[in-house]
Design a protein around this motif. Sequence first.
Motif, PDB file in Angstrom:
ATOM      1  N   GLU A 125       0.823  -1.202   0.000  1.00  0.00           N
ATOM      2  CA  GLU A 125       0.000   0.000   0.000  1.00  0.00           C
ATOM      3  C   GLU A 125       0.859   1.255   0.000  1.00  0.00           C
ATOM      4  OE1 GLU A 125      -2.551  -0.328   3.345  1.00  0.00           O
ATOM      5  OE2 GLU A 125      -3.865  -1.859   2.439  1.00  0.00           O
ATOM      6  N   ARG A 126       1.943   1.216   0.731  1.00  0.00           N
ATOM      7  CA  ARG A 126       2.832   2.374   0.755  1.00  0.00           C
ATOM      8  C   ARG A 126       3.474   2.602  -0.610  1.00  0.00           C
ATOM      9  NH1 ARG A 126       7.984   3.372   1.077  1.00  0.00           N
ATOM     10  NH2 ARG A 126       8.506   1.158   1.138  1.00  0.00           N
ATOM     11  N   ARG A 182     -10.297  10.743  -3.310  1.00  0.00           N
ATOM     12  CA  ARG A 182     -10.405  11.519  -2.066  1.00  0.00           C
ATOM     13  C   ARG A 182     -11.678  12.345  -2.035  1.00  0.00           C
ATOM     14  NH1 ARG A 182      -4.196  13.777  -1.173  1.00  0.00           N
ATOM     15  NH2 ARG A 182      -3.212  11.713  -0.969  1.00  0.00           N
ATOM     16  N   GLN A 198       1.195  11.641 -10.132  1.00  0.00           N
ATOM     17  CA  GLN A 198       0.584  12.960 -10.050  1.00  0.00           C
ATOM     18  C   GLN A 198       1.617  14.059 -10.227  1.00  0.00           C
ATOM     19  OE1 GLN A 198      -1.524  13.092  -6.342  1.00  0.00           O
ATOM     20  NE2 GLN A 198      -3.181  11.749  -7.043  1.00  0.00           N
ATOM     21  N   THR A 243     -10.746   4.923  -3.919  1.00  0.00           N
ATOM     22  CA  THR A 243      -9.507   5.647  -3.634  1.00  0.00           C
ATOM     23  C   THR A 243      -9.601   7.129  -3.972  1.00  0.00           C
ATOM     24  OG1 THR A 243      -8.668   5.074  -5.840  1.00  0.00           O
ATOM     25  CG2 THR A 243      -8.105   3.592  -4.020  1.00  0.00           C
ATOM     26  N   ALA A 292       0.844   4.023  -2.974  1.00  0.00           N
ATOM     27  CA  ALA A 292       0.645   5.450  -2.719  1.00  0.00           C
ATOM     28  C   ALA A 292       1.817   6.272  -3.247  1.00  0.00           C
ATOM     29  CB  ALA A 292       0.463   5.691  -1.219  1.00  0.00           C
ATOM     30  N   ASP A 293       3.017   5.730  -3.107  1.00  0.00           N
ATOM     31  CA  ASP A 293       4.194   6.422  -3.612  1.00  0.00           C
ATOM     32  C   ASP A 293       4.161   6.537  -5.128  1.00  0.00           C
ATOM     33  OD1 ASP A 293       6.612   7.699  -3.638  1.00  0.00           O
ATOM     34  OD2 ASP A 293       7.831   5.893  -3.429  1.00  0.00           O
ATOM     35  N   GLU A 300       1.467   6.468  -7.018  1.00  0.00           N
ATOM     36  CA  GLU A 300       0.408   7.410  -7.370  1.00  0.00           C
ATOM     37  C   GLU A 300       0.871   8.848  -7.187  1.00  0.00           C
ATOM     38  OE1 GLU A 300      -4.268   8.356  -6.216  1.00  0.00           O
ATOM     39  OE2 GLU A 300      -3.137   6.783  -5.173  1.00  0.00           O
ATOM     40  N   ARG A 301       1.610   9.078  -6.109  1.00  0.00           N
ATOM     41  CA  ARG A 301       2.117  10.438  -5.867  1.00  0.00           C
ATOM     42  C   ARG A 301       3.093  10.851  -6.966  1.00  0.00           C
ATOM     43  NH1 ARG A 301       6.677  12.100  -3.836  1.00  0.00           N
ATOM     44  NH2 ARG A 301       7.245   9.973  -3.184  1.00  0.00           N
TER      45      ARG A 301
END
Length: 323
Positions: A88-89, A299, A99, A297, A92-93, A95-96
């Motif tokens: 998951e980390r 936000r 972006q 997912t 998220a990394d 995805e960041r």
Amino acid sequence: MSGFESNPFADPVDVNPFQDASITQATSGATENVGEFNPFAGTNSGKTIPISAASSQPAVLQTSMEQSAQENAAAGQASLIKQQEELERKAADLERREQELQTGMENNWPPLPSFSPVKPCFYQDFEEDIPEEYHRICKRMYYLWMCIATLFLNVLACLAYFTADSASGVDFGLAILWFVLFTPVSFICWYRPVYKAFRSDSSFSFFFFFFVFFFQVAVYVIQTVGIPRWGNSGWIAAISMIRVNLAVAVVMMVVAGFFTVNAILSVILLKMVHSKYRRTGASFTKAQQEFSSGVLTNRTVQTAATSAASAAAQGAFGRNQEN
């Protein structure tokens, strides 16, 4: 005669070797020691092991094995939880970073001059985003969308129609509405989804494109037909103007011809996109999974759901207090 009665083979002295004093003492001592020796002495000290103690040992062994199995299971579960948190980390990394990359790319569409107060809203690059095997079909879909300029020609034709027949003012007004409405909606609702579908092989984007583009084909057919008072310069409206004003009728026929070409091209390209879609391995199940993961997912959706749940809980709590 006494001399003949004696045994010449007899020993002169009848001596028994075992009657020796030293031998007799040694043998008597050994016998006493043997009689006193106990081979089992000192092992159990005269104590017996109870049956309950002997039978309790397997139970202790079984309990220890169960505890070790539970400990191994707990350790395995903790390892899985740790791996899931790590995945998951990493997600998220990623995805960041994605972006950040998207933010770093400056929007380049629509191509506007630098002094324009309106800036480009989208990023588009066929060479970088679209795989080589999909370049041609994706560009064709872009050119089909560019044919939206036919709506502008439809406005001019309906204006000419209005000048020749004052009762056709409704067509002129609706033609302006269709041009203002369909130009951005068609770009966002079916061109961008097919662009994203070819860019990222997204099943959800493919299905969204097919759903919307089906209505786009229906709109092209309606515009080609040209039902009066619907704001379209199609064949029926153009033919009806031949007796009234031939020049206006010719202009309207030209626009009707463009609508016909758009309808035919849309059907052909829809089949081509569908054939490409079947080769990508996309499916409705994947589309559902992408939609679910995207919604869960997101936000904005999470914030809206949290706010709605909080408001509902507060409303229920307030009603309970009033009661």
